[in-house]
Every structure is written in C-alpha cells, then in structure tokens.
Design a protein around this motif. Structure first.
Motif, short mmCIF file in Angstrom:
data_model
loop_
_atom_site.label_atom_id
_atom_site.label_comp_id
_atom_site.label_asym_id
_atom_site.label_seq_id
_atom_site.Cartn_x
_atom_site.Cartn_y
_atom_site.Cartn_z
N LYS A 57 0.83 -1.21 0.00
CA LYS A 57 0.00 0.00 0.00
C LYS A 57 0.86 1.26 0.00
O LYS A 57 0.45 2.29 -0.52
CB LYS A 57 -0.93 0.02 1.22
CG LYS A 57 -2.09 -0.92 1.11
CD LYS A 57 -2.91 -0.87 2.39
CE LYS A 57 -3.98 -1.95 2.38
NZ LYS A 57 -4.67 -2.03 3.68
N ALA A 58 2.04 1.16 0.59
CA ALA A 58 2.96 2.30 0.65
C ALA A 58 3.66 2.52 -0.69
O ALA A 58 4.42 3.46 -0.84
CB ALA A 58 3.98 2.10 1.76
N GLY A 59 3.39 1.62 -1.64
CA GLY A 59 3.96 1.80 -2.96
C GLY A 59 5.31 1.15 -3.18
O GLY A 59 5.97 1.39 -4.20
N MET A 60 5.75 0.33 -2.23
CA MET A 60 7.04 -0.33 -2.39
C MET A 60 6.94 -1.35 -3.52
O MET A 60 6.01 -2.15 -3.54
CB MET A 60 7.48 -1.01 -1.09
CG MET A 60 8.87 -1.62 -1.17
SD MET A 60 9.40 -2.41 0.39
CE MET A 60 10.00 -0.99 1.30
N PRO A 61 7.87 -1.32 -4.46
CA PRO A 61 7.85 -2.31 -5.55
C PRO A 61 8.03 -3.73 -5.01
O PRO A 61 8.70 -3.95 -4.00
CB PRO A 61 9.05 -1.93 -6.42
CG PRO A 61 9.38 -0.52 -6.04
CD PRO A 61 8.95 -0.36 -4.61
#
Length: 148
Positions: A57-61
């Motif tokens: 959700k935090a956008g970490m790949p």
C-alpha cells in the motif's frame, strides 16, 4: 491453528488471489504446505502478511518487498538494511502525502470558486472580488498563480 487461504484472506480483508499472487512472487516463503500442497497459514503469519500489505500500500515495488522479506529472514545482521528500506519508503509516502495535500487544496479552492460563482450566477464574480473576501487558505495559492 492453521487457516486456509480463504480464511486468511478474509482475516486480512484481501482476495485469496492476492495471497496466491504474493506466494507466486516468492513473498510468502514462510507459509507451510500440507502433503497435498495446500497452503496452511498460521497465526504468526498474520504479522508478516500485514507488513507485506502495508509495504504494498505504501507503494514499495514487489522486488524491494521480496528483498525486505529475505533480509528479515536473515535475522539481526540485516537490521540496518531493513531500516534503510523502511526509511526510503517512508520518505516516498511523505512525498505522496504532500502531493495529495496540494491536490486537495486545489480541489477545495475550485469547490469554493464554483460555489461562489453558483451563488452569484456567474464566474465573473471573481473578477471583482477583493482579496479579503477570498478564504485565507486560498490566498497564498492565488498569489502563487499571479507570479507564474
């Protein structure tokens, strides 16, 4: 106690296909399997899955999530590396929050703009509006536009 993929997905409020995808991507090496190959989730897996969901959700790949999970399994020797990954992603989330705040301010301004125009029956009302009649939170935004 063991949970099926459906039960664990329900506990996490995600689709079972999400957990299958994470497993396929190598993000769930800790999940046990029955002799028939069925995934068997334990209560202890919940924390890992919640962390995985948070990082996603935090956008970490996914590549970095996989690296984080591998580092975590290596133990205390990788604390610094894991902290670096978390700090980097935290900075990214803060940047996203700033962008969203700027977007919300613009939307709030436009909402006020059109509400004012609607009440007056015309957008031209803003041509004669004194700066004091503009809500304070929008004055800096308008001044910024005038200098561009």
């Amino acid at each position: 106690m063991f949970y099926t993929i459906g039960e664990m997905a329900q506990k996490l409020d995600v689709a079972p296909s999400t957990l299958r995808y994470y497993d396929k991507e190598g993000l769930l090496p800790f999940v046990e399997r029955s002799s028939g190959g069925i995934r068997m989730f334990k209560d202890e897996d919940m924390e890992w899955l919640r962390l995985l969901g948070c990082l996603k959700k935090a956008g970490m790949p996914l590549k970095e999530i996989r690296s984080f999970m591998e580092l975590s399994r290596q133990g205390d020797a990788t604390i610094d590396q894991r902290l670096d990954l978390v700090e980097k992603q935290r900075g990214s989330v803060l940047d996203q929050m700033k962008q969203l705040e700027d977007t919300l301010l613009m939307l709030d301004y436009k909402r006020w703009y059109y509400q004012t125009a609607q009440a007056a029956g015309t957008c031209a009302v803003h041509d004669t509006l004194s700066p004091e009649r503009v809500p304070e939170q929008f004055r800096a935004l308008m001044a910024e536009w005038e200098t561009e």
